[in-house]
Design a protein around this motif. Structure first.
Motif, PDB file in Angstrom:
ATOM      1  N   ALA A  46       0.828  -1.213   0.000  1.00  0.00           N
ATOM      2  CA  ALA A  46       0.000   0.000   0.000  1.00  0.00           C
ATOM      3  C   ALA A  46       0.858   1.257   0.000  1.00  0.00           C
ATOM      4  CB  ALA A  46      -0.942  -0.017   1.200  1.00  0.00           C
ATOM      5  N   SER A  47       1.921   1.260   0.808  1.00  0.00           N
ATOM      6  CA  SER A  47       2.790   2.440   0.842  1.00  0.00           C
ATOM      7  C   SER A  47       3.577   2.583  -0.452  1.00  0.00           C
ATOM      8  CB  SER A  47       3.742   2.364   2.033  1.00  0.00           C
ATOM      9  OG  SER A  47       4.554   1.216   1.957  1.00  0.00           O
ATOM     10  N   ILE A  49       2.457   1.674  -3.397  1.00  0.00           N
ATOM     11  CA  ILE A  49       1.496   2.174  -4.377  1.00  0.00           C
ATOM     12  C   ILE A  49       1.259   3.670  -4.186  1.00  0.00           C
ATOM     13  CG2 ILE A  49      -0.928   2.041  -5.098  1.00  0.00           C
ATOM     14  CD1 ILE A  49      -0.775  -0.987  -4.518  1.00  0.00           C
ATOM     15  N   GLU A  50       1.221   4.105  -2.936  1.00  0.00           N
ATOM     16  CA  GLU A  50       1.011   5.520  -2.642  1.00  0.00           C
ATOM     17  C   GLU A  50       2.154   6.369  -3.217  1.00  0.00           C
ATOM     18  OE1 GLU A  50      -0.657   8.996  -1.174  1.00  0.00           O
ATOM     19  OE2 GLU A  50      -1.531   6.985  -1.326  1.00  0.00           O
ATOM     20  N   THR A  51       3.361   5.840  -3.187  1.00  0.00           N
ATOM     21  CA  THR A  51       4.525   6.598  -3.643  1.00  0.00           C
ATOM     22  C   THR A  51       4.752   6.467  -5.142  1.00  0.00           C
ATOM     23  OG1 THR A  51       5.593   6.319  -1.506  1.00  0.00           O
ATOM     24  CG2 THR A  51       7.018   6.896  -3.361  1.00  0.00           C
ATOM     25  N   GLY A  53       2.712   4.555  -7.491  1.00  0.00           N
ATOM     26  CA  GLY A  53       1.572   4.286  -8.359  1.00  0.00           C
ATOM     27  C   GLY A  53       1.344   2.797  -8.540  1.00  0.00           C
ATOM     28  N   ARG A  54       0.085   2.412  -8.703  1.00  0.00           N
ATOM     29  CA  ARG A  54      -0.262   0.991  -8.782  1.00  0.00           C
ATOM     30  C   ARG A  54       0.351   0.320 -10.008  1.00  0.00           C
ATOM     31  NH1 ARG A  54      -3.915  -2.425  -6.484  1.00  0.00           N
ATOM     32  NH2 ARG A  54      -4.547  -4.226  -7.738  1.00  0.00           N
TER      33      ARG A  54
END
Length: 487
Positions: A46-47, A49-51, A53-54
């Protein structure tokens, strides 16, 4: 960190949650790799992806899983896989082109970007790079303009030329002159000037690519005016003088005087082009430096001069052709001119730098290249003695630090055999360093310095790493980067 490992920047990572995740050395034998979706659903992902991108995380996960399957040596646990994904994404997001400290002793270091731009040039580039600009638009008439107009008048004022054009580097300038003025014709050159410079740039090869036929005259060490006179004929398109660049011939030598060669060419109706290379616009001897031919002096006898913008001129990378207006009109019409043209940022930086020359009294203060070249050895020595204890403290246990006199060089082919007195920090292996003593230590030390947040580039000599301080103006920045050795 040991000297044989990379130094990580001392900054907090957005992936701080990974710091508490165990990363066992043992792999899970006989297990199947987890699915992409399972890994993407992990709390650590999750972190990421937050930084990043998925999409980027998903692709990195797929690449890592493919590598695991290809190895067929067991499967790491999920946190270990995601840690590897983080490393992959961090590497991709890290800039490849980065600032470094050039402490090599070569002021105009080709591999390290040559000339440093003055603040005025950086500001000019910033002003035009993010929006529209009148690159090829005449604000007075509202009609299409010529991009060289932004710098041509300044170049002519500073060199005495009638006209000038700008292309992407001096090699391009030479190629364009040859192709536009002497294609399918002979170009007469002294044999001692058929040089090869960095990147396998060979004058004979460039002439062949430009569609010219090389006509060598004289010998390697001696070429006389009568050699040129005998070579000129109806098939001659150009006579060229070439700057010797990275070498110098001494001893039993001779070359035709440029005033006599210029007079001969004018009498025979053949253009004389001088590839000056370094592009000095001022008399370096007036600043206490070894003399170097200026563009203005060359144009006193030549019809055209080609030179670099990012060497002694002290501006951005480009090549300049200056000289007779009728020859420049012909060159400007060449289809290659468009292929070799430069962008708005180059013109902005070049124009801003050239304007500094309009105030010669302050030039040595405001032009970084001239300022660094004219630094006094006494001032550099005082800087070295001031920095030595600070550097020694940061290298405690790894290296001993001493101050020594050394010699800097201008670089980029300018005055190749001349040196400038300087001072350096000499790093040798510390007595308490646990690593085995020997010839490998300087390479390990140099590698550790290159791995710093802002890499420090020195030179290895006599079993030590030498940091020449001639080009160092940011002392706090250097010390802050060296703090990374303890990270």
């Amino acid at each position: 960190m040991g000297l044989d490992g990379a130094v990580r920047p001392a900054i907090s990572s957005p992936m701080s949650s990974l710091a508490s995740v165990p990363r066992p050395r043992d792999q899970i034998q006989g297990a199947r790799p987890p699915s992409v979706e399972r890994l993407l659903g992990h709390q650590v992902a999750a972190s990421l992806i937050e930084t990043f991108g998925r999409t980027a995380v998903r692709d990195a996960v797929r690449e890592d899983l493919a590598a695991i399957r290809a190895r067929a040596e067991g499967v790491p646990d999920e946190p270990a896989i995601l840690a590897a994904v983080e490393g992959r994404l961090s590497a991709l997001s890290r800039a490849s082109l980065r600032p470094v400290f050039n402490l090599t002793g070569t002021v105009l270091h080709t591999n390290l970007g040559r000339a440093l731009l003055p603040p005025e040039a950086a500001e000019a580039v910033s002003a035009v790079m993010t929006g529209a600009a009148n690159l090829e638009f005449d604000l007075a008439t509202g009609e299409r303009g010529e991009r060289d107009d932004h710098v041509e008048a300044l170049i002519c004022r500073l060199t005495g030329a009638e006209a000038a054009i700008v292309v992407n580097n001096n090699a391009a300038a030479v190629f364009l002159v040859l192709n536009a003025l002497a294609m399918r014709k002979e170009v007469v050159v002294s044999r001692g000037e058929l040089v090869e410079i960095g990147g396998s740039f060979r004058v004979p090869d460039v002439m062949a690519r430009a569609g010219c036929r090389l006509r060598e005259v004289g010998t390697t060490n001696r070429t006389h005016l009568h050699d040129f006179d005998e070579a000129l004929g109806p098939r001659t398109g150009l006579v060229m003088r070439v700057h010797p660049s990275n070498y110098e011939i001494r001893g039993f030598t001779a070359q035709a005087r440029e005033d006599e060669l210029g007079a001969l060419c004018r009498a025979r109706g053949v253009p004389l082009a001088v590839d000056l290379g370094s592009g000095s616009l001022v008399d370096l001897a007036a600043h206490g430096l070894p003399p170097e031919p200026t563009v203005r002096a060359a144009l006193a006898h030549a019809d055209l001069v080609t030179f670099s913008g990012d060497k002694l001129l002290g501006a951005v990378q480009c090549g300049i052709v200056a000289g007779r207006a009728d020859l420049l009109r012909k060159i400007r019409k060449s289809p290659l001119k468009r292929a070799l043209r430069v962008d708005k940022m180059t013109y902005a930086a070049l124009e801003a730098t050239l304007r500094l020359y309009l105030n010669p009294e302050r030039l040595a203060e405001r032009l970084p290249t001239l300022r660094l070249l004219t630094r006094k050895a006494e001032a550099i020595d005082a800087q070295a003695r001031r920095l030595a204890p600070e550097v020694a403290r940061r290298l405690a246990g790894r290296a001993e630090v001493a101050v020594a006199a050394c010699s800097s060089q201008i670089g980029s082919g300018a005055l190749p055999v001349e040196t400038l007195q300087s001072a350096c920090l000499v790093l040798t292996q510390a007595a308490g360093d646990g690593a085995r003593r020997g010839g490998a230590w300087p390479k390990r030390m140099a590698a550790a310095l290159r791995a710093l947040p802002v890499p420090v580039i020195g030179r290895i000599a006599d079993g030590a790493v030498h940091l020449d301080l001639r080009t160092l103006e940011d002392e706090p920045g250097l010390l802050a980067s060296l703090d990374g050795l303890g990270a």
